[in-house]
Design a protein around this motif. Structure first.
Motif, PDB file in Angstrom:
ATOM      1  N   CYS A   1       0.845  -1.181   0.000  1.00 52.52           N
ATOM      2  CA  CYS A   1       0.000   0.000   0.000  1.00 52.52           C
ATOM      3  C   CYS A   1       0.884   1.235   0.000  1.00 52.52           C
ATOM      4  O   CYS A   1       2.010   1.211   0.487  1.00 52.52           O
ATOM      5  CB  CYS A   1      -0.903  -0.005   1.233  1.00 52.52           C
ATOM      6  SG  CYS A   1      -2.005   1.422   1.311  1.00 52.52           S
TER       7      CYS A   1
ATOM      8  N   CYS B   1       0.363   4.080   1.557  1.00 53.34           N
ATOM      9  CA  CYS B   1       0.167   5.025   2.656  1.00 53.34           C
ATOM     10  C   CYS B   1       1.388   5.110   3.570  1.00 53.34           C
ATOM     11  O   CYS B   1       2.260   4.256   3.547  1.00 53.34           O
ATOM     12  CB  CYS B   1      -1.074   4.648   3.467  1.00 53.34           C
ATOM     13  SG  CYS B   1      -0.872   3.145   4.434  1.00 53.34           S
TER      14      CYS B   1
ATOM     15  N   PHE C   1       1.881   2.190   5.958  1.00 52.15           N
ATOM     16  CA  PHE C   1       2.550   1.048   5.365  1.00 52.15           C
ATOM     17  C   PHE C   1       4.035   1.319   5.286  1.00 52.15           C
ATOM     18  O   PHE C   1       4.863   0.519   5.696  1.00 52.15           O
ATOM     19  CB  PHE C   1       1.987   0.753   3.962  1.00 52.15           C
ATOM     20  CG  PHE C   1       2.590  -0.470   3.338  1.00 52.15           C
ATOM     21  CD1 PHE C   1       2.033  -1.722   3.562  1.00 52.15           C
ATOM     22  CD2 PHE C   1       3.729  -0.383   2.564  1.00 52.15           C
ATOM     23  CE1 PHE C   1       2.603  -2.859   3.012  1.00 52.15           C
ATOM     24  CE2 PHE C   1       4.299  -1.513   2.013  1.00 52.15           C
ATOM     25  CZ  PHE C   1       3.735  -2.749   2.234  1.00 52.15           C
TER      26      PHE C   1
ATOM     27  N   CYS D   1      -1.986  -2.315   7.002  1.00 54.88           N
ATOM     28  CA  CYS D   1      -2.590  -1.006   7.245  1.00 54.88           C
ATOM     29  C   CYS D   1      -4.097  -1.151   7.021  1.00 54.88           C
ATOM     30  O   CYS D   1      -4.555  -2.135   6.457  1.00 54.88           O
ATOM     31  CB  CYS D   1      -1.993   0.048   6.318  1.00 54.88           C
ATOM     32  SG  CYS D   1      -2.260  -0.312   4.583  1.00 54.88           S
TER      33      CYS D   1
ATOM     34  N   HIS E   1      -6.019   0.167   4.917  1.00 58.25           N
ATOM     35  CA  HIS E   1      -6.407   0.075   3.502  1.00 58.25           C
ATOM     36  C   HIS E   1      -6.369  -1.371   3.020  1.00 58.25           C
ATOM     37  O   HIS E   1      -7.250  -1.813   2.295  1.00 58.25           O
ATOM     38  CB  HIS E   1      -5.479   0.920   2.632  1.00 58.25           C
ATOM     39  CG  HIS E   1      -5.296   2.309   3.160  1.00 58.25           C
ATOM     40  ND1 HIS E   1      -4.150   2.720   3.791  1.00 58.25           N
ATOM     41  CD2 HIS E   1      -6.156   3.348   3.184  1.00 58.25           C
ATOM     42  CE1 HIS E   1      -4.307   3.984   4.169  1.00 58.25           C
ATOM     43  NE2 HIS E   1      -5.501   4.390   3.813  1.00 58.25           N
TER      44      HIS E   1
HETATM   45 ZN   LIG Z   1      -2.363   1.667   3.504  1.00 59.49          ZN
END
Ligand SMILES: [Zn+2]
Length: 139
Positions: free
Chosen positions: A85, A87, A90, A102, A104
């Motif tokens: 991911c 983000c 992560f 995470c 997501h």
């Molecule tokens: Zn994420």
């Protein structure tokens, strides 16, 4: 959270997703189990699912698939096969092995199993420019 809980997270999530898929829903028992396992991360994942913020992009004709979770400030790009991911969570924590998934990735796994996502088809020509756009937003 300790490191040896890492593999456990994925195993438990996968097992729950499998049941959820068969039942076509997340049972109360599984909701509780997920909350106990992921805490705040599950709350955020559930929020994203309820708000329909998980999107699947299928690119034609290559059949490449990219998943997106629309966040408050930007979109997050997810590659489920790699459990990757874009983000910060992560990047900083998963790579430091502090946490494995995470929110997501949690949302994406649940979405995929329950069909709780929006699907888009795009031409391959768009793939490169979209990837650039998404990668830029992580810099
Ligand atoms: Zn994420």
């Amino acid at each position: 959270m300790t490191n040896n809980e890492d593999t456990n997270e994925i195993e438990v999530l996968n097992a729950i997703c499998k049941t959820a898929k068969q039942e076509g829903k997340l049972s109360g028992k599984n909701l509780t189990a997920l909350y106990e396992l992921f805490g705040q991360r599950f709350t955020k994942a559930l929020e994203a699912l309820k708000e329909n913020r998980v999107k699947k992009y299928a690119f034609k004709p290559s059949n490449r698939t990219v998943w997106i979770v629309v966040g408050r400030e930007r979109d997050y790009l997810i590659m489920p096969e790699a459990e990757f991911c874009t983000c910060d969570d992560f990047y900083f924590r998963v790579l430091d092995r502090e946490i494995h998934l995470c929110y997501h990735l949690i949302a994406q796994k649940i979405a995929r199993n329950l069909g709780w996502f929006e699907s888009f088809e795009e031409n391959d020509e768009l793939y490169a420019s979209l990837m650039d756009e998404w990668k830029k937003s992580t810099a």
